[in-house]
Enzyme design. Structure first.
Site, PDB file in Angstrom:
ATOM      1  N   HIS A  37       0.799  -1.233   0.000  1.00 62.61           N
ATOM      2  CA  HIS A  37       0.000   0.000   0.000  1.00 62.61           C
ATOM      3  C   HIS A  37       0.838   1.292   0.000  1.00 62.61           C
ATOM      4  O   HIS A  37       0.710   2.120  -0.892  1.00 62.61           O
ATOM      5  CB  HIS A  37      -0.911   0.016   1.233  1.00 62.61           C
ATOM      6  CG  HIS A  37      -1.797  -1.168   1.357  1.00 62.61           C
ATOM      7  ND1 HIS A  37      -2.950  -1.361   0.612  1.00 62.61           N
ATOM      8  CD2 HIS A  37      -1.696  -2.267   2.142  1.00 62.61           C
ATOM      9  CE1 HIS A  37      -3.523  -2.495   0.941  1.00 62.61           C
ATOM     10  NE2 HIS A  37      -2.797  -3.081   1.866  1.00 62.61           N
TER      11      HIS A  37
HETATM   12  O1  RIB Z   1      -4.573  -0.411   5.171  1.00 60.39           O
HETATM   13  C1  RIB Z   1      -3.200  -0.377   4.838  1.00 60.39           C
HETATM   14  C2  RIB Z   1      -2.482   0.603   5.705  1.00 60.39           C
HETATM   15  O2  RIB Z   1      -2.566   0.191   7.064  1.00 60.39           O
HETATM   16  C3  RIB Z   1      -0.981   0.678   5.399  1.00 60.39           C
HETATM   17  O3  RIB Z   1      -0.523   1.964   5.707  1.00 60.39           O
HETATM   18  C4  RIB Z   1      -0.390  -0.322   6.346  1.00 60.39           C
HETATM   19  O4  RIB Z   1       0.962  -0.019   6.691  1.00 60.39           O
HETATM   20  C5  RIB Z   1      -1.260  -0.117   7.550  1.00 60.39           C
HETATM   21  O5  RIB Z   1      -0.758   1.010   8.268  1.00 60.39           O
END
Ligand code: RIB
Ligand code: CA
Length: 324
Positions: A254
């Protein structure tokens, strides 16, 4: 592969000042390494927040990553140890008990800065020119929201907030309605989306359209550096959770989407929309309610990304991580 001409010669770029606000987290780690590898970005500092794991671990992990990248010049700050209103929810089931499970790590030799992250963020922004600094929150938005509440004069200083969080067309990843970063601190996210600062959001809608492959993770390891090896070990550990949950051949990574957007905005496509955050309903707490078709009559408050050149994204990360 991206057309080779797509990557500018690194020597003739102007640098963009950024602050990374983070809860490392293996995907945060790749975002941080990508930023530290890229001369187009001047990382003014890394501010840590509780999220994937508690604050003592997110700060430890940020120090380890600066050491891994041989960037002891980048200051690391501890921020908020819990959300503004709700109790802290962490994600050890995804990231492991340390938050950076996968590789073997020693304890960091680098030390945290003394200042609180929110104080440093405010002081840095007040000392900047208007529109000079970009903030990249890739964890819960607690630090950024508190800075905005405590010192509204920072608003014109922020060029953009480029954040990973939220989800609409693909729903949530913590509850059916909510994505983790917004779910952990929905009140902070509400403050940020109401702030008037120009926002670019990398939600699950776009991060789920760029899934890692085993081949790509193998290419990372084949870089032959400590960065490549550790990045591959982190991601091999990290992707297992999402592969099991979604039954996919690879997991999303992500947080680097925020940095890739800064480096090559043409990799992404989206729409200016109004986003509101649910802060009351137990059923949909932390939901990012996206007025995608403009039915609510509110002015857009963010660019919501839904399209990505996945090959270009993975090529960029491979190319840049090899520079460390
Ligand atoms: O949903 C994904 C996010 O939540 C990313 O930033 C991961 O590192 C967690 O923090
Ligand atoms: Ca994160």
């Amino acid at each position: 592969m991206r057309p080779r001409g797509a990557s500018r010669s690194l020597s003739d770029v102007t640098t963009r000042k950024i602050i990374i606000d983070t809860d490392p987290g293996q995907d945060d780690a790749i975002a941080i390494l990508l930023a530290l590898a890229s001369p187009e970005l001047e990382v003014l500092g890394i501010t840590c927040v509780a999220g994937n794991v508690p604050l003592p671990l997110t700060t430890r992990n940020a120090l380890l990553l600066c050491e891994l990248a041989d960037r002891g010049d980048v200051p690391v700050f501890a921020g908020c140890a819990r959300p503004m209103i709700r109790p802290l929810v962490t994600a050890e089931e995804v990231h492991g008990k340390t938050g950076l499970d996968g590789p073997e790590w020693d304890e960091p030799r680098l030390a945290l800065q003394q200042a609180h992250a929110v104080d440093w963020m405010i002081d840095t922004l007040l000392g900047a020119s208007d529109g000079e600094v970009t903030i990249c929150p890739i964890g819960p938005l607690t630090n950024v929201a508190l800075a905005l509440v405590r010192e509204p004069r920072i608003v014109p200083k922020i060029a953009q907030i480029v954040t990973m969080g939220g989800g609409y067309f693909v729903g949530g990843n913590v509850t059916p309605a909510a994505e983790f970063n917004v779910y952990v601190d929905p009140h902070a996210a509400d403050i940020v989306y109401r702030s008037g600062v120009p926002i670019v959001t990398m939600p699950l809608d776009v991060t789920h359209r760029a899934l890692m492959s085993h081949e790509w993770i193998t290419q990372l390891a084949a870089i032959g550096t400590e960065v490549g090896r550790k990045a591959a070990q982190m991601l091999a550990f990290y992707e297992r959770f999402d592969m099991e949950r979604y039954g996919s051949k690879g997991g999303p990574v992500h947080d680097p989407a925020t940095i890739a957007f800064l480096l090559e905005p043409g990799l992404y496509g989206g729409k200016d929309v109004h986003v509101a955050v649910e802060t009351a309903s137990p059923l949909t707490m932390g939901m990012t309610v996206v007025d995608y078709w403009g039915r609510g009559g509110e002015d857009p408050n963010c660019r919501w990304m839904t399209e990505v050149d996945a090959d270009g994204f993975f090529d960029l990360m491979l190319e840049r991580l090899a520079l460390l």
